[in-house]
Write a protein that holds these residues in place. Sequence first.
Motif, PDB file in Angstrom:
ATOM      1  N   UNK A 402      61.757  80.475  33.189  1.00  0.00           N
ATOM      2  CA  UNK A 402      60.730  80.800  32.280  1.00  0.00           C
ATOM      3  C   UNK A 402      59.190  81.198  32.838  1.00  0.00           C
ATOM      4  N   UNK A 403      58.553  81.797  32.202  1.00  0.00           N
ATOM      5  CA  UNK A 403      57.036  81.992  32.462  1.00  0.00           C
ATOM      6  C   UNK A 403      56.166  80.757  32.043  1.00  0.00           C
ATOM      7  N   UNK A 404      55.173  80.611  32.406  1.00  0.00           N
ATOM      8  CA  UNK A 404      54.289  79.408  32.035  1.00  0.00           C
ATOM      9  C   UNK A 404      54.159  79.749  30.526  1.00  0.00           C
ATOM     10  N   UNK A 405      54.033  80.810  29.836  1.00  0.00           N
ATOM     11  CA  UNK A 405      53.896  80.921  28.435  1.00  0.00           C
ATOM     12  C   UNK A 405      55.076  80.522  27.748  1.00  0.00           C
ATOM     13  N   UNK A 406      56.240  80.649  28.369  1.00  0.00           N
ATOM     14  CA  UNK A 406      57.440  80.442  27.750  1.00  0.00           C
ATOM     15  C   UNK A 406      57.687  78.748  27.604  1.00  0.00           C
ATOM     16  N   UNK A 407      57.303  78.301  28.800  1.00  0.00           N
ATOM     17  CA  UNK A 407      57.252  76.907  28.840  1.00  0.00           C
ATOM     18  C   UNK A 407      56.475  76.227  27.625  1.00  0.00           C
ATOM     19  N   UNK A 408      55.283  76.809  27.172  1.00  0.00           N
ATOM     20  CA  UNK A 408      54.396  76.349  26.215  1.00  0.00           C
ATOM     21  C   UNK A 408      55.440  76.676  24.908  1.00  0.00           C
ATOM     22  N   UNK A 409      55.881  77.734  24.833  1.00  0.00           N
ATOM     23  CA  UNK A 409      56.692  78.221  23.589  1.00  0.00           C
ATOM     24  C   UNK A 409      57.823  77.185  23.471  1.00  0.00           C
ATOM     25  N   UNK A 410      58.765  76.953  24.438  1.00  0.00           N
ATOM     26  CA  UNK A 410      59.822  75.755  24.300  1.00  0.00           C
ATOM     27  C   UNK A 410      59.003  74.455  23.756  1.00  0.00           C
ATOM     28  N   UNK A 411      58.258  73.996  24.372  1.00  0.00           N
ATOM     29  CA  UNK A 411      57.512  72.696  23.866  1.00  0.00           C
ATOM     30  C   UNK A 411      56.923  72.690  22.475  1.00  0.00           C
ATOM     31  N   UNK A 412      56.465  74.199  22.200  1.00  0.00           N
ATOM     32  CA  UNK A 412      55.835  74.411  20.754  1.00  0.00           C
ATOM     33  C   UNK A 412      57.029  74.295  19.625  1.00  0.00           C
ATOM     34  N   UNK A 413      58.243  74.394  20.272  1.00  0.00           N
ATOM     35  CA  UNK A 413      59.450  74.313  19.206  1.00  0.00           C
ATOM     36  C   UNK A 413      59.780  72.792  18.901  1.00  0.00           C
ATOM     37  N   UNK A 414      59.210  72.028  19.798  1.00  0.00           N
ATOM     38  CA  UNK A 414      60.089  70.516  19.892  1.00  0.00           C
ATOM     39  C   UNK A 414      58.858  69.734  19.305  1.00  0.00           C
ATOM     40  N   UNK A 415      57.543  69.968  19.323  1.00  0.00           N
ATOM     41  CA  UNK A 415      56.473  68.927  19.008  1.00  0.00           C
ATOM     42  C   UNK A 415      56.358  68.810  17.617  1.00  0.00           C
ATOM     43  N   UNK A 416      55.494  67.595  17.212  1.00  0.00           N
ATOM     44  CA  UNK A 416      55.130  67.559  15.832  1.00  0.00           C
ATOM     45  C   UNK A 416      53.428  67.103  15.962  1.00  0.00           C
ATOM     46  N   UNK A 417      52.919  66.842  14.755  1.00  0.00           N
ATOM     47  CA  UNK A 417      51.418  66.400  14.854  1.00  0.00           C
ATOM     48  C   UNK A 417      51.453  65.030  15.792  1.00  0.00           C
ATOM     49  N   UNK A 418      52.458  64.458  15.960  1.00  0.00           N
ATOM     50  CA  UNK A 418      52.403  62.992  16.589  1.00  0.00           C
ATOM     51  C   UNK A 418      52.082  63.173  18.298  1.00  0.00           C
ATOM     52  N   UNK A 419      52.820  64.373  18.511  1.00  0.00           N
ATOM     53  CA  UNK A 419      52.522  64.598  19.886  1.00  0.00           C
ATOM     54  C   UNK A 419      50.971  64.937  20.609  1.00  0.00           C
ATOM     55  N   UNK A 420      50.775  64.570  21.740  1.00  0.00           N
ATOM     56  CA  UNK A 420      49.401  64.787  22.241  1.00  0.00           C
ATOM     57  C   UNK A 420      49.540  65.469  23.781  1.00  0.00           C
ATOM     58  N   UNK A 421      48.893  66.524  23.884  1.00  0.00           N
ATOM     59  CA  UNK A 421      49.065  67.385  25.250  1.00  0.00           C
ATOM     60  C   UNK A 421      47.594  67.138  25.737  1.00  0.00           C
ATOM     61  N   UNK A 422      47.896  66.944  27.338  1.00  0.00           N
ATOM     62  CA  UNK A 422      46.851  66.671  28.089  1.00  0.00           C
ATOM     63  C   UNK A 422      46.723  67.724  29.389  1.00  0.00           C
ATOM     64  N   UNK A 423      45.545  68.543  29.635  1.00  0.00           N
ATOM     65  CA  UNK A 423      45.518  69.402  30.475  1.00  0.00           C
ATOM     66  C   UNK A 423      44.062  69.326  30.827  1.00  0.00           C
ATOM     67  N   UNK A 438      47.946  73.948  17.375  1.00  0.00           N
ATOM     68  CA  UNK A 438      47.425  72.682  17.224  1.00  0.00           C
ATOM     69  C   UNK A 438      47.875  72.168  16.119  1.00  0.00           C
ATOM     70  N   UNK A 439      48.447  70.975  15.749  1.00  0.00           N
ATOM     71  CA  UNK A 439      49.089  70.631  14.635  1.00  0.00           C
ATOM     72  C   UNK A 439      48.437  69.534  13.836  1.00  0.00           C
ATOM     73  N   UNK A 440      47.537  68.973  14.723  1.00  0.00           N
ATOM     74  CA  UNK A 440      46.883  67.458  14.383  1.00  0.00           C
ATOM     75  C   UNK A 440      45.628  67.378  14.955  1.00  0.00           C
ATOM     76  N   UNK A 441      44.699  66.666  14.415  1.00  0.00           N
ATOM     77  CA  UNK A 441      43.320  66.675  14.968  1.00  0.00           C
ATOM     78  C   UNK A 441      43.101  66.065  16.458  1.00  0.00           C
ATOM     79  N   UNK A 442      44.098  65.412  16.950  1.00  0.00           N
ATOM     80  CA  UNK A 442      44.027  64.826  18.331  1.00  0.00           C
ATOM     81  C   UNK A 442      45.118  65.417  19.300  1.00  0.00           C
TER      82      UNK A 442
END
Length: 636
Positions: A402-423, A438-442
């Motif tokens: 995968x490319x880096x963008x595709x890593x984000x794409x796969x993660x995008x398929x899995x998460x909900x508004x409960x997930x928090x991404x840190x970078x 982004x699906x939720x305020x935090x």
Amino acid sequence: MTPTAATTATVRLTTAQALVRFLSRQYTERDGVRQRLITGTWGIFGHGNVAGLGQALLQYADDMPFHQGRNEQAMVHAAVGYARQSDRLSAHAVTTSIGPGATNLVTGAALATVNHLPVLLLPGDVFAARPADPVLQQLEVPYAGDVSVNDCLRPVSKYFDRITRPEQLIPAALQAMRVLADPVDTGAVTLALPQDVQAEAYDWPQEFFAERVWGVRRPAPDATELAAAVRALKQARRPLIVAGGGVHHSGAEQALAAFADATGIPVASTQAGKGSLPYDHPADVGGIGHTGTATANELARTADLVIGVGTRYTDFTTASATLFAGPGVRFLNLNIAAFDAHKLAALPLVADAREGLTALGEALGERYRAEPAHVTAYTDDKERWEHRVDACYAADDDLVRPTQAQVLGVLDELVSGDDILINAAGSLPGDLHKLWRTRSRDQYHVEYGYSCMGYEIPAALGVALAAPGRPVWALVGDGTYLMMPTELVTAVQENIPVKVVVLQNHGYASIGGLSASVGAEGFGTQYRYPVQGAAGYTGAPLPVDLAANAASLGMDVHRAKTVRELREALAATRGATRPTCVYVETETADTVSGPPPAQAWWDVPVAETSDADRSPSTAKAREEYERHVTARRRHL
């Protein structure tokens, strides 16, 4: 008048004991909700704090939770992550020994202060009584006997004091709490504690330990400033809102959504402000600036009124003062800090973000609505950008790397508004700001005020402590991972189920790309062997196994070589109840198309003269630099 028993009652404690007991009784209150101000302490003990604060934290373990750190800078990052996730209403303290333990705090303190996030630093200090001089780890300053290495923390602290007598703690501790709870002045607060003073006993007034509530202000806008803001808005034909981190700090997301719904004004976001509106809100046009979307940046170039809400207007947001290019563009800045409200010669609206947006909406009433053609244009442009995001995320073959963008794409398929991404650093902040939905305020937690490599893993611990039960992801490149993996041990020790995604691209990919663009040809940015006769490191990749390293620190580890394996690994990790790492070697942009390039400029000066034979790319980069720099503009 004879003093009453209540005013004369005292309790005999050491200075350290008194401080811990005091901290356990401090609260913040906003909107009628009260919570503990200092909810835990991180510590690494040495001869500067083990007999003082170490003993005190043991004595009051039931009142003050303790977290054992592995690196002093990392402890501050964890505390900062906790404070941000707690909307700055709760914070952690950090204690270290004297000398190297204390100076290791400086980077974390700068990050906290730059981002206006509260953390209490309690470094040990040399003996106040100076029975032996110098002591172990003491910096001798020939011209000043009262200076220690802790003075390095002064410029990166919002409040600093050195407690050389027990009774000095009373006013200093109260000032420290005031600053930590202040929405304008908050940041790193340092109380330097000489080791002999920590252990010294004193008769403390009982009132010092009474429960104390620090109100977190929500100042309303001044009537005159509000009237000027309304006039400016009514005259605007192409307004644009720039949502910054102050929207989140104020909890103003609903007020912003209501304002955007009522007016139809598009909302772009800074790194700190992303998530102020969910990505699918009709008015959300994505990130702005050098790492922003084409939609937001085109709106910025043609806006006649830019409404900044809780933003500092850093150079990434303004594209180094080249983005807001409308000939008569004006600025209206809603900010709780007057310093930021007056930037760019703006009309200031000094107020809490939620209160200011609410008041502005009420004052406008139904007297303003963006022109339908304008709304249609940015809505269509946003839809086109989403198609570009889909293309970046898509993988035609599940069996390829995968490319880096595709890593984000796969993660995008899995998460909900409960997930928090840190970078925080590398090339990921740019990709996330452009592409992440982004699906939720935090959900979106990118630290870009200081963009500190090494922040992500320890911050994930702090976030997980503040948001138990929610999936917390630390996204890191190999460069950032090598900076500070130490708190993985803390995650294992306390069974904090953080999820670490390590993207291996063999070097400092972001700076490597920047280096190439400014004529430095990626020099010194790759994790490879040197080649004889060649500059830098251009040989084979180093045989470093970061997955094995994470496993050796106690993490569960999944290795993913393909898009399919990545999808399986991320799904398993999301449901994990232990600290877990996903390791993936990403495909480089040299062989596949990556995310869209920068939609706005960023000023990194290029060498004005160079040897054409040795560095032919530099002259070309300088020509490009001079073309862009002519668009820079001072808004006066």
